[in-house]
Structures are given as C-alpha cells and as structure tokens.
Design an enzyme around this catalytic site. Structure first.
Site: not given
Ligand code: C5P
Length: 215
Positions: A27-30
């Site tokens: 995942a992306n950090r958001s």
C-alpha cells in the site's frame, strides 16, 4: 466565492491496497484525510460529490456519495463509472504497481518469495486523455524537494489543469496540516501552512470560481 450547485465533482482519496496473497498487501502511505476534507468542502458549497475512496478509517462526509474500493484497478473502474463530471480532484495515493497475487496464503519456507510487479493504470493521466475528461482536472503531487518544478512538469506531462503540490518533506502523512502550492497554466501560488480543512475550503472556492467563469 461562487457556488457549485448543480455541478458533479469526482474526488479520489486514500491509498490503494494491492494484494500479495489473501492476507497480505502492499500500500501507499495515505490517511485519506486531505481528500475527504476536499470532498466535504465541495459538498458544503453545493456540489454533488462522488468520493471514490481507498481503504481508510474515515467517516463519510455529509452530503457525499462514497464508493469504496481496494485496488488501483477497482479505483479506475469506479472513476469510469462515476463519469461524467464537471471537475475531478484526484487526491488518492494510487499504488504504481500491483503484485501477481498468490491464490493461497504464502507459507514461510527456505527462501523468501520474490514478488512480480505489473504496472497499474495511471487513473489521472487516463482521464486527462479521455473523451469524457472533466472540464477542470486537478491532480496532486507529493514532492520532497523542488516542489514547484516537479509539479509544473507533472502538470503538462499528465495533461491536467491544476496540480496541488504537496510538500511531504515534513509530517504531512496522517497529520492535520498541509503545505501546498497551487500550480496552474499561469504559474504557481504558495499557500501558507494550513489545516487540511482550510486547504480544502480554499481549493473548493477556487474550483467554484473556475467552473463559474468559463462555461
Ligand atoms: O505521478 P504521480 O503518482 O506523482 O501523480 C500523482 C497524481 O496522479 C495524483 O493526483 C494521483 O491521484 C494521480 N494518480 C492516479 N493514478 C495513478 C497514479 C497517480 O490517478 N496510478
């Protein structure tokens, strides 16, 4: 400031999750907070808002139609389904790659597994070239250095109208405040460090002005 009554605006927010196997993902950090704040602010000034949200732990803002997705491919499909729109604000931190996921949980063994990546669709760039391109297309750019230069290049490369360039060299992820530059065809504006709600409100005002003045 203008109103967005009668306008449909699409917002993407949050990360995407790309499965590795049935129990793991990359995942992306958001946190999704800036995108959700933008959806809320647009609804507050009268827009009909479709919020395509990756996996986040946030309540749906008042008056917003929310579509939950997991992967980048799901997000691309949800965006296509939500069209047409007068404007789109693409805030999601989409994973650039997906994994060739294993059908069963991968087991620990003698050697660690190797992940095979495939490129995900660039949802924003695809929308920019689509016959159903919204009249105003706004992208985000997370940058750690040369923020305006990189965002200006991204604006033309992606074929979008505005880029909100996010200086992520500090503590923006999951935090309350944001330092952004608004990059348009006529140049860039530095906004002072503001709470994410205030960035959202100011951007909603600018969108209302833009959609009100060029139809
Ligand atoms: O190229 P980069 O990922 O930095 O571009 C960021 C912008 O493009 C954001 O507006 C993001 O929501 C959008 N994007 C997208 N689909 C992708 C990658 C980025 O819509 N696969």
């Amino acid at each position: 400031a203008g109103s967005l009554t009668g306008k449909h605006i699409l917002v993407t927010a949050g990360p995407t999750h790309e499965p590795i196997d049935p129990v793991r993902y990359i995942a992306n950090r958001s946190s999704g907070r800036q995108g959700f704040a933008i959806a809320a602010a647009l609804a507050r000034v009268g827009a009909r808002v479709t919020l395509v949200a990756g996996p986040v732990a946030l309540p749906t803002p008042a008056g917003v139609d929310r579509v939950d997705v997991d992967t980048a491919q799901d997000m691309a499909n949800a965006v296509a389904t939500a069209l047409p729109a007068d404007a789109a604000v693409m805030v999601a931190a989409v994973a650039d790659w997906r994994v060739e996921a294993a059908p069963q949980k991968m087991k620990r063994g003698d050697v660690p597994p190797t992940l095979q990546f495939a490129e995900n669709p660039d949802i924003l760039a695809t929308l920019a070239r689509s016959p159903r391109r919204p009249r105003l297309l706004v992208g985000f750019a997370a940058e750690t250095e040369q923020v305006v230069e990189h965002a200006t290049a991204k604006r033309t490369r992606k074929g979008v109208d505005w880029i909100v360039a996010n200086d992520v060299s500090g503590d923006v992820f999951g935090g309350d405040a944001n330092t952004v530059h608004l990059v348009t065809a006529t140049g860039s504006e530095a906004w002072e460090r503001l709470p994410k709600d205030a960035v959202a409100a100011r951007l909603a005002d600018r969108i209302a002005d833009a959609l009100g003045s060029d139809q």
